[in-house]
Scaffold this motif. Structure first.
Motif, PDB file in Angstrom:
ATOM      1  N   GLN A  67       0.831  -1.204   0.000  1.00  0.00           N
ATOM      2  CA  GLN A  67       0.000   0.000   0.000  1.00  0.00           C
ATOM      3  C   GLN A  67       0.871   1.262   0.000  1.00  0.00           C
ATOM      4  N   LEU A  68       1.953   1.245   0.776  1.00  0.00           N
ATOM      5  CA  LEU A  68       2.863   2.385   0.810  1.00  0.00           C
ATOM      6  C   LEU A  68       3.581   2.544  -0.535  1.00  0.00           C
ATOM      7  N   ALA A  69       4.012   1.423  -1.105  1.00  0.00           N
ATOM      8  CA  ALA A  69       4.672   1.478  -2.414  1.00  0.00           C
ATOM      9  C   ALA A  69       3.703   2.001  -3.477  1.00  0.00           C
ATOM     10  N   TRP A  70       2.449   1.565  -3.410  1.00  0.00           N
ATOM     11  CA  TRP A  70       1.435   2.043  -4.366  1.00  0.00           C
ATOM     12  C   TRP A  70       1.282   3.553  -4.251  1.00  0.00           C
ATOM     13  N   ALA A  71       1.166   4.032  -3.010  1.00  0.00           N
ATOM     14  CA  ALA A  71       1.007   5.470  -2.788  1.00  0.00           C
ATOM     15  C   ALA A  71       2.208   6.245  -3.330  1.00  0.00           C
ATOM     16  N   PHE A  72       3.412   5.702  -3.147  1.00  0.00           N
ATOM     17  CA  PHE A  72       4.625   6.342  -3.649  1.00  0.00           C
ATOM     18  C   PHE A  72       4.567   6.455  -5.173  1.00  0.00           C
ATOM     19  N   VAL A  73       4.186   5.372  -5.831  1.00  0.00           N
ATOM     20  CA  VAL A  73       4.122   5.386  -7.299  1.00  0.00           C
ATOM     21  C   VAL A  73       3.056   6.360  -7.779  1.00  0.00           C
ATOM     22  N   MET A  74       1.942   6.441  -7.076  1.00  0.00           N
ATOM     23  CA  MET A  74       0.890   7.383  -7.474  1.00  0.00           C
ATOM     24  C   MET A  74       1.354   8.828  -7.290  1.00  0.00           C
ATOM     25  N   GLU A  75       2.174   9.066  -6.277  1.00  0.00           N
ATOM     26  CA  GLU A  75       2.683  10.418  -6.019  1.00  0.00           C
ATOM     27  C   GLU A  75       3.812  10.793  -6.972  1.00  0.00           C
ATOM     28  N   TYR A  76       4.718   9.872  -7.216  1.00  0.00           N
ATOM     29  CA  TYR A  76       5.897  10.156  -8.037  1.00  0.00           C
ATOM     30  C   TYR A  76       5.805   9.420  -9.364  1.00  0.00           C
ATOM     31  N   ASP A  77       6.297   8.177  -9.411  1.00  0.00           N
ATOM     32  CA  ASP A  77       6.328   7.421 -10.658  1.00  0.00           C
ATOM     33  C   ASP A  77       6.901   6.046 -10.358  1.00  0.00           C
ATOM     34  N   GLY A  78       6.592   5.069 -11.190  1.00  0.00           N
ATOM     35  CA  GLY A  78       7.137   3.731 -11.018  1.00  0.00           C
ATOM     36  C   GLY A  78       8.643   3.684 -11.223  1.00  0.00           C
ATOM     37  N   VAL A  79       9.121   4.443 -12.180  1.00  0.00           N
ATOM     38  CA  VAL A  79      10.561   4.498 -12.438  1.00  0.00           C
ATOM     39  C   VAL A  79      11.266   5.116 -11.231  1.00  0.00           C
ATOM     40  N   GLU A  80      10.652   6.135 -10.653  1.00  0.00           N
ATOM     41  CA  GLU A  80      11.225   6.791  -9.460  1.00  0.00           C
ATOM     42  C   GLU A  80      11.314   5.810  -8.296  1.00  0.00           C
ATOM     43  N   LEU A  81      10.289   4.980  -8.111  1.00  0.00           N
ATOM     44  CA  LEU A  81      10.322   3.975  -7.043  1.00  0.00           C
ATOM     45  C   LEU A  81      11.461   2.999  -7.269  1.00  0.00           C
ATOM     46  N   ALA A  82      11.569   2.474  -8.476  1.00  0.00           N
ATOM     47  CA  ALA A  82      12.625   1.504  -8.782  1.00  0.00           C
ATOM     48  C   ALA A  82      14.004   2.125  -8.588  1.00  0.00           C
ATOM     49  N   ASP A  83      14.177   3.354  -9.039  1.00  0.00           N
ATOM     50  CA  ASP A  83      15.470   4.029  -8.899  1.00  0.00           C
ATOM     51  C   ASP A  83      15.788   4.336  -7.431  1.00  0.00           C
ATOM     52  N   THR A  84      14.787   4.752  -6.679  1.00  0.00           N
ATOM     53  CA  THR A  84      14.979   5.057  -5.262  1.00  0.00           C
ATOM     54  C   THR A  84      15.391   3.800  -4.499  1.00  0.00           C
ATOM     55  N   LEU A  85      14.722   2.696  -4.785  1.00  0.00           N
ATOM     56  CA  LEU A  85      15.069   1.438  -4.113  1.00  0.00           C
ATOM     57  C   LEU A  85      16.457   0.960  -4.525  1.00  0.00           C
ATOM     58  N   ALA A  86      16.787   1.092  -5.807  1.00  0.00           N
ATOM     59  CA  ALA A  86      18.095   0.655  -6.296  1.00  0.00           C
ATOM     60  C   ALA A  86      19.228   1.476  -5.694  1.00  0.00           C
ATOM     61  N   SER A  87      18.961   2.756  -5.418  1.00  0.00           N
ATOM     62  CA  SER A  87      20.006   3.628  -4.885  1.00  0.00           C
ATOM     63  C   SER A  87      20.212   3.434  -3.384  1.00  0.00           C
TER      64      SER A  87
END
Length: 102
Positions: A67-87
């Motif tokens: 649910q938190l990851a979903w909210a993050f993607v809705m606020e920012y972007d899926g690519v941003e989530l993947a990049d944030t986690l990778a970093s």
């Protein structure tokens, strides 16, 4: 052979339609989100497959709810989530480390 190819196309479009329906349902009811939904969402946002796998693994290791990851993607972007986690910039509280929360 032609019949098999048409059958494969039908199965693929059916599966893709099912995924789209699931994402629309979760968009209406984010509390239903699962890590499998986040995986679908990242793919829908054009995230490369290897980054999708890495992001899902990282979410599970950190114990971040879908649910938190979903909210993050809705606020920012899926690519941003993947990049944030990778970093490694995602901290234990589920926010991006070093960034002020709004």
């Amino acid at each position: 052979m032609k019949l098999r190819l048409q059958s494969l196309r039908a199965r693929l479009s059916s599966a893709l339609g099912r995924d789209a329906r699931r994402l629309r349902r979760v968009a209406r009811h984010p509390e239903l989100a699962t890590h499998a939904d986040i995986e679908l969402l990242l793919r829908a946002h054009g995230v490369v497959e290897t980054k999708v796998w890495a992001a899902i693994d990282q979410l599970e290791q950190l114990g971040v709810s879908a649910q938190l990851a979903w909210a993050f993607v809705m606020e920012y972007d899926g690519v941003e989530l993947a990049d944030t986690l990778a970093s490694g910039a995602w901290d234990a509280t589920g926010s991006r480390a070093g960034l002020a929360e709004a």
